[in-house]
Design a protein around this motif. Structure first.
Motif, PDB file in Angstrom:
ATOM      1  N   UNK A  31      77.914  52.117  38.152  1.00  0.00           N
ATOM      2  CA  UNK A  31      78.072  51.365  36.902  1.00  0.00           C
ATOM      3  C   UNK A  31      77.780  52.295  35.737  1.00  0.00           C
ATOM      4  N   UNK A  32      78.596  52.219  34.687  1.00  0.00           N
ATOM      5  CA  UNK A  32      78.316  52.978  33.474  1.00  0.00           C
ATOM      6  C   UNK A  32      79.265  54.138  33.255  1.00  0.00           C
ATOM      7  N   UNK A  54      62.225  45.960  35.472  1.00  0.00           N
ATOM      8  CA  UNK A  54      61.323  47.094  35.250  1.00  0.00           C
ATOM      9  C   UNK A  54      62.024  48.176  34.433  1.00  0.00           C
ATOM     10  N   UNK A  55      63.305  48.416  34.717  1.00  0.00           N
ATOM     11  CA  UNK A  55      64.058  49.431  33.968  1.00  0.00           C
ATOM     12  C   UNK A  55      64.185  49.042  32.499  1.00  0.00           C
ATOM     13  N   UNK A  56      64.322  47.749  32.244  1.00  0.00           N
ATOM     14  CA  UNK A  56      64.395  47.260  30.857  1.00  0.00           C
ATOM     15  C   UNK A  56      63.062  47.504  30.148  1.00  0.00           C
ATOM     16  N   UNK A  57      61.964  47.177  30.823  1.00  0.00           N
ATOM     17  CA  UNK A  57      60.640  47.329  30.199  1.00  0.00           C
ATOM     18  C   UNK A  57      60.308  48.790  29.930  1.00  0.00           C
ATOM     19  N   UNK A  58      60.845  49.702  30.748  1.00  0.00           N
ATOM     20  CA  UNK A  58      60.604  51.131  30.550  1.00  0.00           C
ATOM     21  C   UNK A  58      61.669  51.782  29.659  1.00  0.00           C
ATOM     22  N   UNK A  86      72.980  41.887  38.663  1.00  0.00           N
ATOM     23  CA  UNK A  86      72.505  43.193  38.209  1.00  0.00           C
ATOM     24  C   UNK A  86      73.622  43.947  37.502  1.00  0.00           C
ATOM     25  N   UNK A  87      74.825  43.910  38.045  1.00  0.00           N
ATOM     26  CA  UNK A  87      75.956  44.597  37.415  1.00  0.00           C
ATOM     27  C   UNK A  87      76.223  44.028  36.027  1.00  0.00           C
ATOM     28  N   UNK A  92      75.703  44.729  30.125  1.00  0.00           N
ATOM     29  CA  UNK A  92      75.245  44.154  28.853  1.00  0.00           C
ATOM     30  C   UNK A  92      74.213  45.049  28.176  1.00  0.00           C
ATOM     31  N   UNK A  93      73.365  45.686  28.983  1.00  0.00           N
ATOM     32  CA  UNK A  93      72.277  46.499  28.433  1.00  0.00           C
ATOM     33  C   UNK A  93      72.607  47.988  28.381  1.00  0.00           C
ATOM     34  N   UNK A  94      73.849  48.327  28.713  1.00  0.00           N
ATOM     35  CA  UNK A  94      74.307  49.722  28.679  1.00  0.00           C
ATOM     36  C   UNK A  94      73.421  50.632  29.535  1.00  0.00           C
ATOM     37  N   UNK A  95      73.126  50.166  30.757  1.00  0.00           N
ATOM     38  CA  UNK A  95      72.333  50.938  31.704  1.00  0.00           C
ATOM     39  C   UNK A  95      73.242  51.399  32.842  1.00  0.00           C
ATOM     40  N   UNK A  96      73.255  52.681  33.097  1.00  0.00           N
ATOM     41  CA  UNK A  96      74.086  53.231  34.172  1.00  0.00           C
ATOM     42  C   UNK A  96      73.342  53.161  35.503  1.00  0.00           C
TER      43      UNK A  96
END
Length: 367
Positions: A31-32, A54-58, A86-87, A92-96
């Motif tokens: 993804x990304x 957790x990835x969002x919080x970090x 998750x995808x 939405x959060x631009x996380x690869x």
């Protein structure tokens, strides 16, 4: 210094080429975008919704997961499963999301390397060599250009055999050709038969470097049309494959060895076959699911085979010949996070790399 997903992927794929992954696996960028800037990375064994939170919080831009969240093709993404959710959230959060799995299992500095050091095992070779990982190139070069072409092939990654580099075989001969009116021969004239003193250069190389090797040949060879041959070899690379065979520094009795594994790997419980009564010295191990490795371990005359996901009847096999030990799937792979963090920390000093603190093992133990 700015770091992008492409930079991370290049370094990881130099360690564990995507071409080494099993055919059923799904590795690489899931993804990304490769052009996404990265400041923080989260490493996990399994990508669950709790890990994603957790990835969002970090404030992570990239998640590197050992196990893929997508194995089978998806016909739609509606959020009905945790993988789909998750995808959706990643986009939405631009996380690869990047996956490195069975390709990391088969390389010498991959999954098994950390555990062998942890258990103080000196590895000798892989247990299950991966087939068709070596190719051979033969090309014909004007004698005065042989050094240039040969060195270019070495620089591109050809000519490595175990602990030796710059390996090649060379002999001189005569090459002949005659070009038509459309050609621009480097030696000789159009529509004229010509013979040129040439050196035949033969080198082997890892199959995943095929395009790099071929490009190096074409770039440095002086001829308009390059004569070359590429073959698949049956030769086995002792350092590419599943699992490993190695030796403990000192022999241990079976009971003490199991206690040693529990302590070093922080394992709550171990399943094992009947004791053989032999001392433990030679070890065979496959992280993750490895029941097919029992027979290979016996052929290697190992004292113990360590893996996970073994079936009831597996423990009956080869009674008294080998101690069979099941330490659990998650338990055998959990140190992959340590391995990847250490590797990325060495290669990128301007970004933060975190290990997920979420315990993702779906198997629970009742003590």
């Amino acid at each position: 210094m700015e770091v992008f997903v492409r930079d991370i992927a290049d370094v990881l794929e130099n360690l564990a080429p995507l071409e080494y992954a099993e055919s059923y696996d799904n590795v690489g960028l899931i993804v990304g975008s490769l052009h996404k800037k990265v400041k923080n990375i989260l490493i996990t064994l399994d990508l669950t919704e709790e890990v994603f939170d957790e990835s969002i919080s970090r404030k992570c831009d990239l998640i590197i997961s050992f196990h893929p969240i997508i194995f089978m093709p998806m016909k739609n993404i509606t959020g009905k499963t945790f993988s789909e959710r998750i995808i959706i959230h990643a986009l939405k959060n631009d996380i690869s999301i990047y996956v490195i799995h069975t390709n990391l299992d088969v390389v010498w500095e991959g999954t098994s390397s950390y555990i062998s050091k942890l258990l103080q095992i000196k590895r000798e070779k892989v247990l299950f060599p991966k087939k068709e990982t070596i190719k051979k190139l033969i090309t014909y070069v004007p004698i005065n250009y042989a050094v240039k072409v040969r060195n270019a092939l070495f620089e591109a990654g050809a000519g490595n055999i175990s602990n030796y580099s710059h390996c090649s075989f060379n002999f001189d001969g005569l090459g002949s050709y005659m070009g038509n009116m459309k050609t621009k021969p480097f030696f000789g004239k159009k529509e004229t038969f010509h013979m040129e003193k040439e050196t035949c250069i033969s080198v082997i190389f890892p199959d995943y470097k095929l395009n790099i090797i071929r490009n190096a040949l074409f770039k440095n060879h002086p001829y308009e049309e390059v004569a070359y041959e590429i073959y698949n070899l049956e030769n086995v690379n002792p350092y590419v494959g599943i699992g490993f065979v190695g030796n403990l520094i000192e022999k241990m009795n079976e009971y003490d060895f199991l206690l040693f594994i529990k302590k070093k790997m922080n394992i709550p419980c171990i399943r094992h076959s009947n004791f053989t009564g032999k001392k433990i010295k030679k070890i065979a191990m496959i992280t993750g699911s490895g029941r097919l490795g029992i027979e290979f371990s016996v052929k290697e005359e190992a004292d113990v085979f360590i893996s996970s996901d073994l079936k009831y009847h597996d423990f009956f096999k080869y009674e008294k010949k080998i101690l069979i030990v099941d330490i659990g799937h998650y338990e055998s792979e959990k140190f992959t996070k340590n391995l990847l963090k250490s590797f990325l920390d060495k290669n990128f000093t301007s970004i933060s790399v975190y290990q997920s603190e979420v315990h993702t093992n779906p198997v629970k133990y009742f003590y």
